[in-house]
Design a protein around this motif. Structure first.
Motif, PDB file in Angstrom:
ATOM      1  N   GLY A 171      60.646  21.253  29.694  1.00  0.00           N
ATOM      2  CA  GLY A 171      60.884  19.988  29.011  1.00  0.00           C
ATOM      3  C   GLY A 171      61.827  19.065  29.765  1.00  0.00           C
ATOM      4  O   GLY A 171      62.026  17.920  29.385  1.00  0.00           O
ATOM      5  N   GLU A 172      62.389  19.543  30.876  1.00  0.00           N
ATOM      6  CA  GLU A 172      63.337  18.741  31.646  1.00  0.00           C
ATOM      7  C   GLU A 172      62.733  18.305  32.979  1.00  0.00           C
ATOM      8  O   GLU A 172      61.733  18.859  33.436  1.00  0.00           O
ATOM      9  CB  GLU A 172      64.620  19.534  31.916  1.00  0.00           C
ATOM     10  CG  GLU A 172      65.409  19.870  30.673  1.00  0.00           C
ATOM     11  CD  GLU A 172      66.676  20.662  30.961  1.00  0.00           C
ATOM     12  OE1 GLU A 172      67.506  20.743  30.041  1.00  0.00           O
ATOM     13  OE2 GLU A 172      66.842  21.204  32.082  1.00  0.00           O
ATOM     14  N   THR A 173      63.393  17.323  33.584  1.00  0.00           N
ATOM     15  CA  THR A 173      62.988  16.799  34.888  1.00  0.00           C
ATOM     16  C   THR A 173      64.100  17.070  35.881  1.00  0.00           C
ATOM     17  O   THR A 173      65.285  16.930  35.549  1.00  0.00           O
ATOM     18  CB  THR A 173      62.701  15.284  34.788  1.00  0.00           C
ATOM     19  OG1 THR A 173      61.625  15.093  33.863  1.00  0.00           O
ATOM     20  CG2 THR A 173      62.305  14.694  36.132  1.00  0.00           C
ATOM     21  N   SER A 174      63.726  17.444  37.094  1.00  0.00           N
ATOM     22  CA  SER A 174      64.711  17.757  38.128  1.00  0.00           C
ATOM     23  C   SER A 174      65.535  16.523  38.465  1.00  0.00           C
ATOM     24  O   SER A 174      65.091  15.384  38.298  1.00  0.00           O
ATOM     25  CB  SER A 174      64.020  18.302  39.386  1.00  0.00           C
ATOM     26  OG  SER A 174      63.132  17.341  39.921  1.00  0.00           O
ATOM     27  N   GLU A 175      66.743  16.768  38.943  1.00  0.00           N
ATOM     28  CA  GLU A 175      67.683  15.699  39.250  1.00  0.00           C
ATOM     29  C   GLU A 175      67.124  14.698  40.250  1.00  0.00           C
ATOM     30  O   GLU A 175      67.400  13.502  40.160  1.00  0.00           O
ATOM     31  CB  GLU A 175      68.979  16.316  39.789  1.00  0.00           C
ATOM     32  CG  GLU A 175      70.190  15.461  39.549  1.00  0.00           C
ATOM     33  CD  GLU A 175      71.473  16.198  39.897  1.00  0.00           C
ATOM     34  OE1 GLU A 175      72.014  15.905  40.977  1.00  0.00           O
ATOM     35  OE2 GLU A 175      71.906  17.045  39.091  1.00  0.00           O
ATOM     36  N   ASP A 176      66.299  15.168  41.182  1.00  0.00           N
ATOM     37  CA  ASP A 176      65.716  14.273  42.184  1.00  0.00           C
ATOM     38  C   ASP A 176      64.505  13.501  41.665  1.00  0.00           C
ATOM     39  O   ASP A 176      63.933  12.676  42.365  1.00  0.00           O
ATOM     40  CB  ASP A 176      65.346  15.042  43.457  1.00  0.00           C
ATOM     41  CG  ASP A 176      64.321  16.140  43.216  1.00  0.00           C
ATOM     42  OD1 ASP A 176      63.763  16.250  42.094  1.00  0.00           O
ATOM     43  OD2 ASP A 176      64.084  16.925  44.158  1.00  0.00           O
ATOM     44  N   GLY A 177      64.106  13.772  40.419  1.00  0.00           N
ATOM     45  CA  GLY A 177      62.985  13.057  39.811  1.00  0.00           C
ATOM     46  C   GLY A 177      61.619  13.516  40.283  1.00  0.00           C
ATOM     47  O   GLY A 177      60.601  12.934  39.914  1.00  0.00           O
ATOM     48  N   LEU A 178      61.575  14.576  41.067  1.00  0.00           N
ATOM     49  CA  LEU A 178      60.286  15.039  41.593  1.00  0.00           C
ATOM     50  C   LEU A 178      59.508  15.905  40.612  1.00  0.00           C
ATOM     51  O   LEU A 178      58.280  15.810  40.545  1.00  0.00           O
ATOM     52  CB  LEU A 178      60.499  15.830  42.885  1.00  0.00           C
ATOM     53  CG  LEU A 178      60.759  15.025  44.152  1.00  0.00           C
ATOM     54  CD1 LEU A 178      60.912  15.958  45.352  1.00  0.00           C
ATOM     55  CD2 LEU A 178      59.661  14.018  44.394  1.00  0.00           C
ATOM     56  N   PHE A 179      60.197  16.767  39.870  1.00  0.00           N
ATOM     57  CA  PHE A 179      59.497  17.764  39.065  1.00  0.00           C
ATOM     58  C   PHE A 179      59.878  17.707  37.587  1.00  0.00           C
ATOM     59  O   PHE A 179      61.060  17.581  37.254  1.00  0.00           O
ATOM     60  CB  PHE A 179      59.803  19.179  39.575  1.00  0.00           C
ATOM     61  CG  PHE A 179      59.377  19.411  40.993  1.00  0.00           C
ATOM     62  CD1 PHE A 179      58.067  19.743  41.303  1.00  0.00           C
ATOM     63  CD2 PHE A 179      60.292  19.300  42.028  1.00  0.00           C
ATOM     64  CE1 PHE A 179      57.673  19.948  42.617  1.00  0.00           C
ATOM     65  CE2 PHE A 179      59.912  19.515  43.349  1.00  0.00           C
ATOM     66  CZ  PHE A 179      58.599  19.838  43.643  1.00  0.00           C
ATOM     67  N   THR A 180      58.873  17.816  36.741  1.00  0.00           N
ATOM     68  CA  THR A 180      59.078  18.054  35.314  1.00  0.00           C
ATOM     69  C   THR A 180      58.412  19.387  35.022  1.00  0.00           C
ATOM     70  O   THR A 180      57.302  19.649  35.486  1.00  0.00           O
ATOM     71  CB  THR A 180      58.445  16.942  34.453  1.00  0.00           C
ATOM     72  OG1 THR A 180      59.105  15.713  34.744  1.00  0.00           O
ATOM     73  CG2 THR A 180      58.567  17.247  32.964  1.00  0.00           C
ATOM     74  N   LEU A 181      59.093  20.222  34.262  1.00  0.00           N
ATOM     75  CA  LEU A 181      58.574  21.544  33.925  1.00  0.00           C
ATOM     76  C   LEU A 181      58.209  21.566  32.445  1.00  0.00           C
ATOM     77  O   LEU A 181      59.048  21.275  31.596  1.00  0.00           O
ATOM     78  CB  LEU A 181      59.629  22.612  34.233  1.00  0.00           C
ATOM     79  CG  LEU A 181      59.233  24.067  33.995  1.00  0.00           C
ATOM     80  CD1 LEU A 181      58.029  24.461  34.855  1.00  0.00           C
ATOM     81  CD2 LEU A 181      60.419  24.983  34.293  1.00  0.00           C
ATOM     82  N   ASP A 182      56.957  21.896  32.148  1.00  0.00           N
ATOM     83  CA  ASP A 182      56.490  21.968  30.765  1.00  0.00           C
ATOM     84  C   ASP A 182      55.918  23.344  30.469  1.00  0.00           C
ATOM     85  O   ASP A 182      55.178  23.906  31.285  1.00  0.00           O
ATOM     86  CB  ASP A 182      55.397  20.925  30.494  1.00  0.00           C
ATOM     87  CG  ASP A 182      55.937  19.506  30.393  1.00  0.00           C
ATOM     88  OD1 ASP A 182      57.117  19.350  30.031  1.00  0.00           O
ATOM     89  OD2 ASP A 182      55.170  18.566  30.668  1.00  0.00           O
TER      90      ASP A 182
END
Length: 161
Positions: free
Chosen positions: A108-119
């Protein structure tokens, strides 16, 4: 769309106007906005409310009920780990845990660099190739924990290319 600018507001108004003749336009409007911007923040919901006469509370309810809508921006690469029964039995929890560990994010979160969201997904209908992972629509079959670093790295390379 961090702060809604005039061009974005005009585009949202244009999307709303496409569906003025529809009896129930909300899902179509929200879908078009999600496709255009990747998420539907409160400020956008207020514009939709003014156009449609549907309360912000009802719009918010729809946005939060359906998993394909998002209140926050998603990463460039959306990683969906299936946790349906077949995938779970074949080790999907360990796979999503590895993605989470390496990306330093929870589902449910997005990586700090904005590249990855994990669902975490409930079932993607790929039981025969469990555990399955989808990234921006591409499905990876029979994913093993040891493959996760390589998968992440291939997308990091793609992003920097």
């Amino acid at each position: 769309m961090a702060k809604l600018n005039a061009a974005a507001a005009a585009k949202i108004n244009e999307i709303c106007e496409r569906y003025t003749d529809e009896k129930t336009p909300l899902m179509m409007i929200l879908s078009d906005i999600q496709n255009e911007y990747g998420y539907i923040p409160l400020e956008v919901q207020e514009i939709v409310s003014k156009h449609t006469g549907i309360s912000v509370a009802e719009i918010y309810g729809v946005v939060t009920f359906y998993s394909f809508f998002s209140l926050t921006p998603k990463g460039k690469f959306v990683i969906g780990c299936c946790l349906g029964t077949a995938c779970y039995v074949k080790g999907a929890q360990q796979v999503i845990d590895k993605f989470s560990e390496l990306l330093n994010i929870k589902p449910g979160e997005t990586s700090e660099d904005g590249l990855f969201t994990l669902d975490a997904l409930r079932c993607i209908g790929a039981c025969g190739i469990a555990p399955a992972v989808s990234i921006n629509g591409k499905v990876y079959p029979k994913v093993e924990v040891g493959q996760v670093p390589e998968i992440i790295e291939s997308y990091r390379k793609e992003a920097s290319a």
